[in-house]
Design an enzyme around this catalytic site. Structure first.
Site, short mmCIF file in Angstrom:
data_model
loop_
_atom_site.label_atom_id
_atom_site.label_comp_id
_atom_site.label_asym_id
_atom_site.label_seq_id
_atom_site.Cartn_x
_atom_site.Cartn_y
_atom_site.Cartn_z
N TYR A 220 46.18 39.52 12.28
CA TYR A 220 46.56 39.25 13.67
C TYR A 220 45.39 39.46 14.63
O TYR A 220 45.00 38.55 15.37
CB TYR A 220 47.76 40.16 14.04
CG TYR A 220 48.08 40.22 15.52
CD1 TYR A 220 48.45 39.09 16.23
CD2 TYR A 220 48.05 41.45 16.20
CE1 TYR A 220 48.75 39.16 17.59
CE2 TYR A 220 48.34 41.52 17.55
CZ TYR A 220 48.69 40.38 18.24
OH TYR A 220 48.98 40.44 19.58
N LYS A 224 43.25 36.64 16.63
CA LYS A 224 43.28 36.67 18.11
C LYS A 224 41.84 36.75 18.64
O LYS A 224 41.51 36.15 19.66
CB LYS A 224 44.10 37.85 18.62
CG LYS A 224 45.60 37.73 18.43
CD LYS A 224 46.27 36.70 19.31
CE LYS A 224 46.47 37.14 20.73
NZ LYS A 224 47.32 36.18 21.50
N1 LIG Z 1 54.20 42.55 22.41
C1 LIG Z 1 53.10 43.25 22.55
O1 LIG Z 1 53.11 44.50 22.51
C2 LIG Z 1 51.79 42.54 22.82
C3 LIG Z 1 50.67 43.33 23.09
C4 LIG Z 1 49.46 42.71 23.36
C5 LIG Z 1 49.38 41.34 23.38
N2 LIG Z 1 50.48 40.59 23.10
C6 LIG Z 1 50.32 39.14 23.15
O2 LIG Z 1 51.34 38.61 23.99
C7 LIG Z 1 51.74 37.32 23.53
C8 LIG Z 1 53.24 37.31 23.34
O3 LIG Z 1 53.54 38.33 22.38
P1 LIG Z 1 55.04 38.71 21.98
O4 LIG Z 1 55.05 40.13 21.59
O5 LIG Z 1 55.98 38.21 23.02
O6 LIG Z 1 55.16 37.86 20.67
P2 LIG Z 1 56.39 37.14 20.00
O7 LIG Z 1 57.66 37.81 20.39
O8 LIG Z 1 56.05 37.03 18.55
O9 LIG Z 1 56.36 35.73 20.68
C9 LIG Z 1 55.39 34.80 20.37
C10 LIG Z 1 55.79 33.50 21.01
O10 LIG Z 1 54.82 32.50 20.63
C11 LIG Z 1 55.51 31.35 20.23
N3 LIG Z 1 54.74 30.60 19.23
C12 LIG Z 1 54.33 31.04 18.02
N4 LIG Z 1 53.68 30.06 17.38
C13 LIG Z 1 53.70 28.98 18.19
C14 LIG Z 1 53.21 27.66 18.09
N5 LIG Z 1 52.56 27.27 16.99
N6 LIG Z 1 53.39 26.80 19.12
C15 LIG Z 1 54.06 27.20 20.22
N7 LIG Z 1 54.56 28.44 20.38
C16 LIG Z 1 54.39 29.31 19.38
C17 LIG Z 1 56.80 31.87 19.60
O11 LIG Z 1 57.71 30.81 19.58
P3 LIG Z 1 59.03 30.79 18.67
O12 LIG Z 1 60.07 31.39 19.54
O13 LIG Z 1 59.21 29.36 18.37
O14 LIG Z 1 58.76 31.62 17.45
C18 LIG Z 1 57.15 32.99 20.55
O15 LIG Z 1 57.84 32.51 21.67
C19 LIG Z 1 50.96 37.07 22.25
O16 LIG Z 1 49.84 36.27 22.57
C20 LIG Z 1 50.49 38.45 21.81
O17 LIG Z 1 49.28 38.38 21.10
C21 LIG Z 1 51.69 41.16 22.84
#
Ligand SMILES: NC(=O)c1ccc[n+]([C@@H]2O[C@H](COP(=O)([O-])OP(=O)(O)OC[C@H]3O[C@@H](n4cnc5c(N)ncnc54)[C@H](OP(=O)(O)O)[C@@H]3O)[C@@H](O)[C@H]2O)c1
Length: 456
Positions: A220, A224
């Protein structure tokens, strides 16, 4: 992707999200077979969620019309060039998009390498290529992660990764070669008629192996990091903001305190503890866990979009807390214990409260294994063994966080906050200052009840 009206008022995002005065439209790219399915997903998985209650209360029966007018579904996938959208739709978007926000990612630490690469690396490439064709683009905002710092210690700066840079001295990363490695592995697997299961296993192991070769702890964070490199390399003169949050936790204040979706890191530990399925965990209690409430991340995004619109530069923000207002695992342990003493968990509605033991945090694996092995002579061995395995799987999964010894510098974020405070806009205040958080109060009153309400 966000299309606003022709002018970008200072509070454009707030208006879009909360009040709806803005004439803008939010295009949402959703993985779906067609626009109707994309729309269905938006209604069930986005607008249907409790977090939209504030807007439902405000608009009453007009809520559906409001959402229809504001959210425009696009069925697409960032893995594909142009997201798989047709030419007519693309032409319309190129002319009308003001701001692109990319949060799409696979966040599975040990994802198959091909899937993680296509989403997190090629996805970023496709976004940058698309952005370069949008004639009136004011800003591309990309959400990354602070933990692409890997296992670095000390102060980690808000600094861009150059293409090819790695975390292991003496190595250089050729992103194009990584794609070839994936393709060659896939060809070989198919030539050997490997089963789907064998292919998945090989691809997962490949991701981990490549990540570790260059100093990243998992697929991951490695992919990223490559995604950021791609963006930096392809952006040309585009204004780009990269937001790097640490561990995102439930909303502190707006619009629904405690709201959270998807079980992440510390929440698995809280849930395991609430069921008393997890009584010990491997982490030095003094380790700082870098967490940040989701609304502070969104507030940063909104202010950064406005602040950097039209600026031909790339700016990086650590949206983190470890430097300005550190919270230790011991603090969470205390707050959780107090919460569960005051609100004893129950197995079912009418059942007796579960007897609660304070979670034990071990700083060495030896100490923890000793405790678990003592249990081998206990009549409850099977139960203990199951709990031990649960603890071990969580420990292994979250090691990049629990063993992390760095602190994220957030000087850029500080500057942004100071600049915002000087605008004298008292009507809206976008709080993203971790100093304002009383962690014990937040865990006790907001986050733990939120986790139990929305994730249990
Ligand atoms: N959560 C955290 O603690 C955290 C911390 C730091 C950074 N981030 C960053 O924040 C962002 C969102 O994270 P999250 O925790 O909300 O992750 P998540 O719940 O796994 O959500 C990821 C989203 O990306 C979409 N996605 C995945 N592959 C895709 C594709 N090929 N085309 C279009 N959409 C796609 C997914 O769509 P589907 O619904 O279709 O699966 C989902 O809506 C990410 O970039 C992550 O790296 C998160």
């Amino acid at each position: 992707m966000l299309q606003t009206g022709s002018q970008l008022p200072c509070v454009v995002q707030k208006i879009l999200v909360v009040d709806g005065w803005c004439t803008g439209v939010l295009f949402l790219l959703v993985r779906a077979t067609d626009v109707d399915s994309a729309k269905h997903r938006i209604w069930t998985e986005v607008a249907g969620r409790q977090i939209f209650q504030v807007l439902k209360d405000k608009h009453g029966e007009g809520f559906e019309d409001f959402i229809e007018a504001k959210l425009c579904p696009l069925a697409g996938d960032v893995m594909y060039e142009n997201f798989g959208l047709d030419k007519t739709k693309l032409e319309e978007l190129y002319k009308n998009i003001d701001i692109i926000v990319n949060t799409a990612a696979t966040t599975n630490f040990y994802e198959r390498y091909d899937v993680a690469f296509d989403t997190n690396v090629l996805g970023a490439k496709h976004i940058a290529e698309f952005a370069n064709k949008c004639t009136g683009l004011k800003m591309l905002l990309h959400v990354s992660t602070a933990f692409l710092a890997g296992e670095q210690e000390g102060l980690i700066l808000e600094k861009a990764f150059l293409k090819g840079e790695t975390l292991r001295e003496g190595t250089h990363l050729y992103i194009e070669s990584e794609l070839n490695i994936i393709k060659d592995t896939r060809t070989e697997l198919r030539a050997n008629y490997s089963s789907e299961k064998a292919e998945r296993k090989t691809m997962k192991e490949l991701g981990l192996e490549r990540a570790r070769q260059f100093g990243w702890p998992n697929t991951y964070t490695f992919t990223k990091a490559m995604g950021e490199m791609m963006l930096g390399h392809l952006r040309g003169d585009l204004p780009v903001v990269i937001i790097r949050p640490s561990i995102i936790t439930s909303l502190l204040k707006e619009p629904l305190p405690g709201w959270i979706e998807g079980i992440k890191t510390i929440d698995s530990v809280i849930l395991g503890y609430a069921k008393q399925a997890l009584k010990f965990f491997l982490v030095d209690p003094d380790t700082i866990m870098d967490v940040i409430p989701g609304d502070m991340v969104v507030n940063t995004m909104m202010v950064a979009m406005v602040a950097h619109s039209g600026e031909q530069a790339q700016t990086i923000y650590h949206v983190t807390s470890s430097l300005r207002n550190p919270a230790s695992y011991a603090l969470l342990q205390e707050s959780a214990h107090r919460y569960f003493i005051d609100n004893p968990p129950r197995a079912g509605n009418n059942s007796e409260p579960i007897r609660l033991n304070k979670m034990r945090l071990f700083s060495t694996i030896l100490h923890m294994v000793n405790i678990a092995l003592c249990g081998a002579f206990s009549p409850y061995y099977n139960e203990l063994n199951g709990k031990y395995r649960l603890a071990m799987s969580l420990i292994e999964l979250y090691a990049p966080y629990t063993l992390f010894k760095g602190r994220f510098d957030n000087m850029n974020l500080e500057r942004l906050r100071m600049a915002m405070e000087q605008t004298n806009n008292t009507e809206y205040y976008f709080d993203f200052d971790p100093m304002t958080i009383d962690w014990d109060d937040y865990f006790y009153r907001v986050h733990i009840p939120g986790v139990l309400k929305y994730l249990a």
